[in-house]
Design a protein around this motif. Structure first.
Motif, PDB file in Angstrom:
ATOM      1  N   GLY A   1       0.796   4.057  -2.873  1.00  0.00           N
ATOM      2  CA  GLY A   1       0.508   5.434  -2.490  1.00  0.00           C
ATOM      3  C   GLY A   1       1.619   6.386  -2.881  1.00  0.00           C
ATOM      4  O   GLY A   1       1.367   7.496  -3.370  1.00  0.00           O
TER       5      GLY A   1
ATOM      6  N   SER B   1      -2.255   6.009   2.301  1.00  0.00           N
ATOM      7  CA  SER B   1      -2.518   4.755   1.575  1.00  0.00           C
ATOM      8  C   SER B   1      -2.407   3.492   2.428  1.00  0.00           C
ATOM      9  O   SER B   1      -3.224   2.576   2.250  1.00  0.00           O
ATOM     10  CB  SER B   1      -1.588   4.650   0.364  1.00  0.00           C
ATOM     11  OG  SER B   1      -0.232   4.752   0.750  1.00  0.00           O
TER      12      SER B   1
ATOM     13  N   ALA C   1       0.832  -1.212   0.000  1.00  0.00           N
ATOM     14  CA  ALA C   1       0.000   0.000   0.000  1.00  0.00           C
ATOM     15  C   ALA C   1       0.859   1.253   0.000  1.00  0.00           C
ATOM     16  O   ALA C   1       0.544   2.233  -0.684  1.00  0.00           O
ATOM     17  CB  ALA C   1      -0.922  -0.011   1.219  1.00  0.00           C
TER      18      ALA C   1
END
Length: 499
Positions: free
Chosen positions: A161, A191, A157
């Motif tokens: 991000g 994120s 993530a």
């Protein structure tokens, strides 16, 4: 090499690639401007505040969770996580409220000689204030997932991000830097929270079920174990603030140049610190025994060997490509003196980071053995030594004092940390550290010599980069094969009693 460790470092490697892309975009978009100086300075203030207050607890969550889970079971360990989350997020909300009144004072005091940049820094400080809360939520989520054996989702993530944040800058180049920099930063910061969809309801239920007696018990345990680390964390962050303040006063753009070089240090340190805290500390905690040190020292050797092998490969490339980095980052828009400064900083950091790994391995060993106070004392010593060296050397050699002070202070502290378990074994690791430094210097110099020959032959910059990357890959491969041939380190001699 253990697959979970290699996999985590691979994920961090992708994150490093995104970070390199970010630095490239920042360099081309913002250069060495006063605006970017203000952004680096403001971000440093916010990060220092969060690290001083919450860094010690964040670092010890996994070791404490593992110990509680091993002795008392998963439900009690989950109570501990809920308590820590409540403490960190609640305290951050109070800190964010207090920052509204503190930020103007900080700007006036530290920017007294450069009022033209004070308004830029004040804007960035207020824009970054929500990140105080978000960053701690991310830290708690990541620690909880790691404790459950899930290492990759938050990393993936973060990679996605960060990539989206860089894309945002590229797609909206006409937006003012005052808005682009914070928005891009928040995209990457938020994120990892997206992978915790099941965590937040679970955490809410755990907090609601948490009884006052359990909260007091776990809060006291978390503070007792992490509080000794507060002073070394504080000194480390204060040292960083002093470094940035010196660079800020050295002239416009110097802090920006230092920040591009610091990216190498901070990224490498974050990569290995995260991997060691998530994987090595729990493993060392399980193997620790005051009666039989052999399993524990085998674990220390194992993690030191893995970290040094991988770090050396990365630092060969950093050292070798240091003279190309300014041209790649800034094109032809940077003066010769500024290019040389960035090159020298990258070379110094490529060597100094070996000492940082020694320090991180020693700190992980102390945390695994539940010697938090010893870690705190030696970490404090390292921070104080680094600060004093910067203050003493900066007037003589300028910003090069920063990586030199880092290397010397962390090498000494790392040696002392490992010596608490036995000097013979500590010397085993020190010898390999020396070998790594020599390999980085020799192999990196070979790459630089080839780059010099290519430049004299009028090879275009893309061709020079391709040649240097190829040579770096070849030298890293040779180093990898040599390390593999040596095999996994083992403890073969009787161990000394620890201190």
């Amino acid at each position: 090499m253990r697959l979970d460790f290699l996999g985590l470092l691979t994920a961090r490697g992708f994150k490093l690639a995104v970070g390199l892309a970010t630095i490239f975009v920042y360099a081309r978009m913002f250069g060495v401007s006063a605006t970017y100086d203000a952004w680096v300075w403001s971000l440093g203030i916010v990060n220092a505040a969060t690290m001083i207050l919450f860094g010690p607890i964040t670092e010890t969550i996994r070791a404490s969770y593992t110990a509680i889970d091993h002795k008392e079971g998963r439900p009690i360990a989950e109570e501990y996580i809920a308590t820590v989350a409540l403490m960190m997020i609640g305290a951050t909300a109070v800190l964010a409220a207090a920052a509204v009144f503190l930020f103007p004072i900080i700007v006036r005091v530290l920017y007294s000689e450069q009022p033209e940049q004070a308004s830029l820094s004040a804007f960035f400080l207020y824009a970054l204030m929500p990140s105080l809360l978000i960053s701690q939520a991310v830290a708690v989520l990541t620690a909880h997932l790691n404790c459950r054996g899930s290492f990759f989702p938050p990393e993936i993530a973060g990679i996605v991000g960060g990539a989206v944040g860089v894309l945002f800058i590229v797609l909206f180049p006409a937006l003012p830097a005052l808005w682009v920099l914070p928005i891009s930063y928040y995209i990457g910061l938020v994120s990892p929270l997206l992978v915790g969809a099941s965590f937040w309801p679970e955490l809410t239920r755990a907090v609601l079920r948490l009884k006052a007696v359990a909260f007091r018990r776990h809060a006291r345990e978390a503070l007792v174990f992490s509080l000794p680390l507060l002073l070394p964390y504080a000194l480390s962050q204060v040292s960083g603030l002093i470094e940035r303040q010196f660079a800020l006063q050295a002239g416009t753009g110097v802090l920006a140049i230092l920040s591009y070089a610091l990216f190498a240090r901070n990224t490498v340190q974050a990569v290995f610190s995260s991997a060691l805290s998530a994987l090595a500390v729990p493993s060392l905690t399980r193997s620790w025994s005051s009666l039989d040190r052999a399993p524990f020292w085998h674990e220390i050797r194992h993690w030191a060997h893995q970290c040094l092998v991988l770090l050396t490969m990365g630092m060969i490339a950093l050292f070798g490509l240091s003279s190309l980095a300014p041209v790649i980052l800034f094109g032809g828009d940077l003066g010769t003196e500024t290019q040389l400064l960035l090159t020298e900083l990258l070379r110094c950091y490529s060597i100094a980071l070996v000492s940082v790994i020694l320090y991180l391995v020693g700190g992980s060993a102390l945390l695994g053995a539940r010697r938090g106070k010893t870690y705190a004392f030696l970490g404090t010593l390292a921070g104080a030594a680094s600060t004093l060296l910067v203050i003493a050397l900066f007037p003589r050699i300028g910003v090069l004092a920063i990586p030199i002070a880092l290397g010397l202070s962390h090498a000494g502290a790392g040696w002392l940390m490992l010596s608490t378990f036995g000097r013979a074994e500590a010397w085993w690791i020190i010898k390999r550290v020396v070998v790594c430094v020599v390999v980085i210097g020799v192999a990196g110099s070979i790459v630089q010599y080839i780059d010099l020959v290519s430049r004299d032959a009028a090879v275009p910059i893309i061709g020079r980069l391709a040649i240097c990357l190829g040579v770096s890959a070849l030298l890293c491969g040779l180093w990898w094969l040599l390390a593999r041939r040596q095999g996994e380190p083992r403890v073969s001699a009787p161990l000394e009693p620890g201190m």
